[in-house]
Scaffold this motif. Structure first.
Motif, PDB file in Angstrom:
ATOM      1  N   GLY A 184      33.133 -26.301 -35.811  1.00  0.00           N
ATOM      2  CA  GLY A 184      32.337 -26.283 -34.585  1.00  0.00           C
ATOM      3  C   GLY A 184      33.077 -26.919 -33.428  1.00  0.00           C
ATOM      4  O   GLY A 184      33.069 -26.410 -32.298  1.00  0.00           O
ATOM      5  N   VAL A 185      33.760 -28.035 -33.723  1.00  0.00           N
ATOM      6  CA  VAL A 185      34.525 -28.720 -32.679  1.00  0.00           C
ATOM      7  C   VAL A 185      35.651 -27.823 -32.175  1.00  0.00           C
ATOM      8  O   VAL A 185      35.907 -27.727 -30.970  1.00  0.00           O
ATOM      9  CB  VAL A 185      35.086 -30.054 -33.233  1.00  0.00           C
ATOM     10  CG1 VAL A 185      36.142 -30.613 -32.312  1.00  0.00           C
ATOM     11  CG2 VAL A 185      33.976 -31.043 -33.422  1.00  0.00           C
ATOM     12  N   ARG A 186      36.324 -27.140 -33.127  1.00  0.00           N
ATOM     13  CA  ARG A 186      37.434 -26.257 -32.717  1.00  0.00           C
ATOM     14  C   ARG A 186      36.919 -25.115 -31.852  1.00  0.00           C
ATOM     15  O   ARG A 186      37.561 -24.716 -30.890  1.00  0.00           O
ATOM     16  CB  ARG A 186      38.132 -25.705 -33.968  1.00  0.00           C
ATOM     17  CG  ARG A 186      38.998 -26.743 -34.619  1.00  0.00           C
ATOM     18  CD  ARG A 186      39.700 -26.195 -35.825  1.00  0.00           C
ATOM     19  NE  ARG A 186      40.182 -27.282 -36.652  1.00  0.00           N
ATOM     20  CZ  ARG A 186      40.054 -27.328 -37.964  1.00  0.00           C
ATOM     21  NH1 ARG A 186      39.473 -26.351 -38.619  1.00  0.00           N
ATOM     22  NH2 ARG A 186      40.519 -28.354 -38.642  1.00  0.00           N
ATOM     23  N   LEU A 187      35.745 -24.593 -32.225  1.00  0.00           N
ATOM     24  CA  LEU A 187      35.174 -23.494 -31.434  1.00  0.00           C
ATOM     25  C   LEU A 187      34.755 -24.001 -30.048  1.00  0.00           C
ATOM     26  O   LEU A 187      34.993 -23.339 -29.034  1.00  0.00           O
ATOM     27  CB  LEU A 187      33.976 -22.886 -32.174  1.00  0.00           C
ATOM     28  CG  LEU A 187      33.353 -21.654 -31.555  1.00  0.00           C
ATOM     29  CD1 LEU A 187      34.350 -20.507 -31.505  1.00  0.00           C
ATOM     30  CD2 LEU A 187      32.123 -21.210 -32.342  1.00  0.00           C
ATOM     31  N   ALA A 188      34.163 -25.200 -30.030  1.00  0.00           N
ATOM     32  CA  ALA A 188      33.701 -25.763 -28.751  1.00  0.00           C
ATOM     33  C   ALA A 188      34.874 -26.065 -27.823  1.00  0.00           C
ATOM     34  O   ALA A 188      34.708 -26.088 -26.605  1.00  0.00           O
ATOM     35  CB  ALA A 188      32.892 -27.026 -29.002  1.00  0.00           C
ATOM     36  N   SER A 189      36.059 -26.280 -28.403  1.00  0.00           N
ATOM     37  CA  SER A 189      37.219 -26.599 -27.556  1.00  0.00           C
ATOM     38  C   SER A 189      37.646 -25.399 -26.721  1.00  0.00           C
ATOM     39  O   SER A 189      38.455 -25.549 -25.809  1.00  0.00           O
ATOM     40  CB  SER A 189      38.387 -27.074 -28.416  1.00  0.00           C
ATOM     41  OG  SER A 189      38.865 -25.998 -29.189  1.00  0.00           O
ATOM     42  N   LEU A 190      37.100 -24.209 -27.042  1.00  0.00           N
ATOM     43  CA  LEU A 190      37.460 -23.006 -26.286  1.00  0.00           C
ATOM     44  C   LEU A 190      36.557 -22.790 -25.063  1.00  0.00           C
ATOM     45  O   LEU A 190      36.761 -21.842 -24.316  1.00  0.00           O
ATOM     46  CB  LEU A 190      37.389 -21.781 -27.192  1.00  0.00           C
ATOM     47  CG  LEU A 190      38.454 -21.713 -28.297  1.00  0.00           C
ATOM     48  CD1 LEU A 190      38.184 -20.551 -29.207  1.00  0.00           C
ATOM     49  CD2 LEU A 190      39.831 -21.597 -27.687  1.00  0.00           C
ATOM     50  N   ILE A 191      35.571 -23.647 -24.903  1.00  0.00           N
ATOM     51  CA  ILE A 191      34.679 -23.486 -23.748  1.00  0.00           C
ATOM     52  C   ILE A 191      35.510 -23.619 -22.472  1.00  0.00           C
ATOM     53  O   ILE A 191      36.261 -24.593 -22.319  1.00  0.00           O
ATOM     54  CB  ILE A 191      33.559 -24.549 -23.764  1.00  0.00           C
ATOM     55  CG1 ILE A 191      32.672 -24.341 -25.006  1.00  0.00           C
ATOM     56  CG2 ILE A 191      32.704 -24.475 -22.507  1.00  0.00           C
ATOM     57  CD1 ILE A 191      31.627 -25.405 -25.193  1.00  0.00           C
ATOM     58  N   PRO A 192      35.412 -22.648 -21.562  1.00  0.00           N
ATOM     59  CA  PRO A 192      36.259 -22.705 -20.360  1.00  0.00           C
ATOM     60  C   PRO A 192      35.921 -23.899 -19.471  1.00  0.00           C
ATOM     61  O   PRO A 192      34.766 -24.336 -19.427  1.00  0.00           O
ATOM     62  CB  PRO A 192      35.963 -21.380 -19.649  1.00  0.00           C
ATOM     63  CG  PRO A 192      34.734 -20.846 -20.266  1.00  0.00           C
ATOM     64  CD  PRO A 192      34.595 -21.437 -21.603  1.00  0.00           C
ATOM     65  N   PRO A 193      36.939 -24.432 -18.781  1.00  0.00           N
ATOM     66  CA  PRO A 193      36.741 -25.638 -17.957  1.00  0.00           C
ATOM     67  C   PRO A 193      35.644 -25.475 -16.905  1.00  0.00           C
ATOM     68  O   PRO A 193      34.909 -26.429 -16.620  1.00  0.00           O
ATOM     69  CB  PRO A 193      38.096 -25.848 -17.286  1.00  0.00           C
ATOM     70  CG  PRO A 193      39.063 -25.038 -18.055  1.00  0.00           C
ATOM     71  CD  PRO A 193      38.319 -23.952 -18.733  1.00  0.00           C
ATOM     72  N   GLN A 194      35.526 -24.239 -16.331  1.00  0.00           N
ATOM     73  CA  GLN A 194      34.497 -24.073 -15.296  1.00  0.00           C
ATOM     74  C   GLN A 194      33.083 -24.231 -15.870  1.00  0.00           C
ATOM     75  O   GLN A 194      32.192 -24.768 -15.210  1.00  0.00           O
ATOM     76  CB  GLN A 194      34.645 -22.730 -14.555  1.00  0.00           C
ATOM     77  CG  GLN A 194      34.567 -21.478 -15.404  1.00  0.00           C
ATOM     78  CD  GLN A 194      35.935 -21.008 -15.873  1.00  0.00           C
ATOM     79  OE1 GLN A 194      36.821 -21.814 -16.114  1.00  0.00           O
ATOM     80  NE2 GLN A 194      36.108 -19.701 -16.013  1.00  0.00           N
ATOM     81  N   ALA A 195      32.918 -23.818 -17.143  1.00  0.00           N
ATOM     82  CA  ALA A 195      31.613 -24.001 -17.793  1.00  0.00           C
ATOM     83  C   ALA A 195      31.366 -25.487 -18.046  1.00  0.00           C
ATOM     84  O   ALA A 195      30.248 -25.989 -17.865  1.00  0.00           O
ATOM     85  CB  ALA A 195      31.567 -23.219 -19.105  1.00  0.00           C
ATOM     86  N   LEU A 196      32.427 -26.199 -18.457  1.00  0.00           N
ATOM     87  CA  LEU A 196      32.284 -27.640 -18.693  1.00  0.00           C
ATOM     88  C   LEU A 196      31.919 -28.369 -17.399  1.00  0.00           C
ATOM     89  O   LEU A 196      31.120 -29.309 -17.421  1.00  0.00           O
ATOM     90  CB  LEU A 196      33.590 -28.210 -19.260  1.00  0.00           C
ATOM     91  CG  LEU A 196      33.880 -27.897 -20.729  1.00  0.00           C
ATOM     92  CD1 LEU A 196      35.214 -28.504 -21.135  1.00  0.00           C
ATOM     93  CD2 LEU A 196      32.794 -28.420 -21.637  1.00  0.00           C
ATOM     94  N   SER A 197      32.496 -27.911 -16.286  1.00  0.00           N
ATOM     95  CA  SER A 197      32.162 -28.552 -14.999  1.00  0.00           C
ATOM     96  C   SER A 197      30.679 -28.387 -14.692  1.00  0.00           C
ATOM     97  O   SER A 197      30.017 -29.322 -14.227  1.00  0.00           O
ATOM     98  CB  SER A 197      32.985 -27.936 -13.873  1.00  0.00           C
ATOM     99  OG  SER A 197      34.323 -27.922 -14.208  1.00  0.00           O
ATOM    100  N   LYS A 198      30.174 -27.175 -14.975  1.00  0.00           N
ATOM    101  CA  LYS A 198      28.743 -26.942 -14.730  1.00  0.00           C
ATOM    102  C   LYS A 198      27.887 -27.832 -15.628  1.00  0.00           C
ATOM    103  O   LYS A 198      26.878 -28.397 -15.191  1.00  0.00           O
ATOM    104  CB  LYS A 198      28.397 -25.468 -14.983  1.00  0.00           C
ATOM    105  CG  LYS A 198      28.858 -24.548 -13.869  1.00  0.00           C
ATOM    106  CD  LYS A 198      28.427 -23.134 -14.142  1.00  0.00           C
ATOM    107  CE  LYS A 198      29.023 -22.186 -13.095  1.00  0.00           C
ATOM    108  NZ  LYS A 198      28.800 -20.789 -13.412  1.00  0.00           N
TER     109      LYS A 198
END
Lengths: 86, 142
Positions: free
Chosen positions: B80-94
């Motif tokens: 799950g952590v490895r998959l979550a690491s693919l979340i794009p930075p712009q989504a993380l900013s939101k």
């Protein structure tokens, strides 16, 4: 190892239990056309968001492979739900 | 000094056995020792699952006490952590902006996958017990 059997058991307030056994591989085969569409949608989303689609598929596979052994039991009084992945 | 060796020396001191007999007994104990010790010194098997057990005496809706028992493979957390690491930075900013709005000032972009992997590696030894009169929460690895 890919999950082989998902067991969902629901105990109703009257004490009757309703087990549901889901063999994963046959269900995946039946749903394979829909899965293909889902994979295409994921690939399109990856290209739109500039995420590596191979990485997403590989890590989704790892997530699926790691599922066996998961067990979730929730009981509230006489009602209960059990989800088990083997 | 282990108990058996002490007994042999005690018997020798009391004159119940000769020095030769004591030597033979101690030699026999030495030969026995390597066979019995590996089990005791074997490394503890690594935990494979994270368990969360919540018991509540609260009577929600008059149904009676509640209990939640969740067992998750640690491998699933890693995946799950490895998959979550693919979340794009712009989504993380939101997500960061929304978390800030909710009063949770956490910068998810600072959370690197390798740090979370290290955290999961150290989860092996974690045990959390929360005891309250009407509820009990246990988090541990097994």
């Amino acid at each position: 190892m890919i999950p082989q059997l998902v067991t969902v058991r629901h105990r109703r307030p009257n004490g009757r239990s309703l087990p549901l056994y889901i063999p994963v591989l046959p269900v995946l085969l039946v749903l394979s056309p829909l899965l293909l569409l889902a994979v295409l949608a994921v690939l399109a989303a990856c290209l739109t968001t500039r995420v590596n689609p191979v990485g997403v598929l590989r890590r989704s596979g790892q997530l699926l492979w790691a599922l066996p052994g998961t067990r979730i039991e929730i009981e509230q009084g006489r009602t209960a739900v059990l989800v088990s992945v083997k | 000094m282990n108990e058996q060796r002490r007994q042999v020396l005690q018997m020798l001191a009391e004159g119940r056995i000769t020095p030769d007999e004591a030597e033979r007994l101690i030699d026999a104990l030495d030969r026995e020792q390597p066979e019995s010790s590996p089990g005791a010194t074997r490394a503890k098997p690594r935990p494979r699952y994270l368990r969360v057990v919540v018991s509540s005496a609260d009577n929600f809706g008059g149904d009676g006490p509640g209990r939640v028992n969740v067992r998750v493979p640690l491998q699933l957390l890693r995946a799950g952590v490895r998959l979550a690491s693919l979340i794009p930075p712009q989504a993380l900013s939101k997500v960061n902006a929304e978390l800030n709005k909710s009063g949770i000032p956490i910068d998810l972009t600072e959370l690197k996958p390798q740090h979370i992997e290290e955290l999961i590696e150290q989860l092996d030894d974690i045990t959390v017990d929360v005891d309250q009169p009407d509820a009990k929460v246990q988090v541990f690895c097994e």
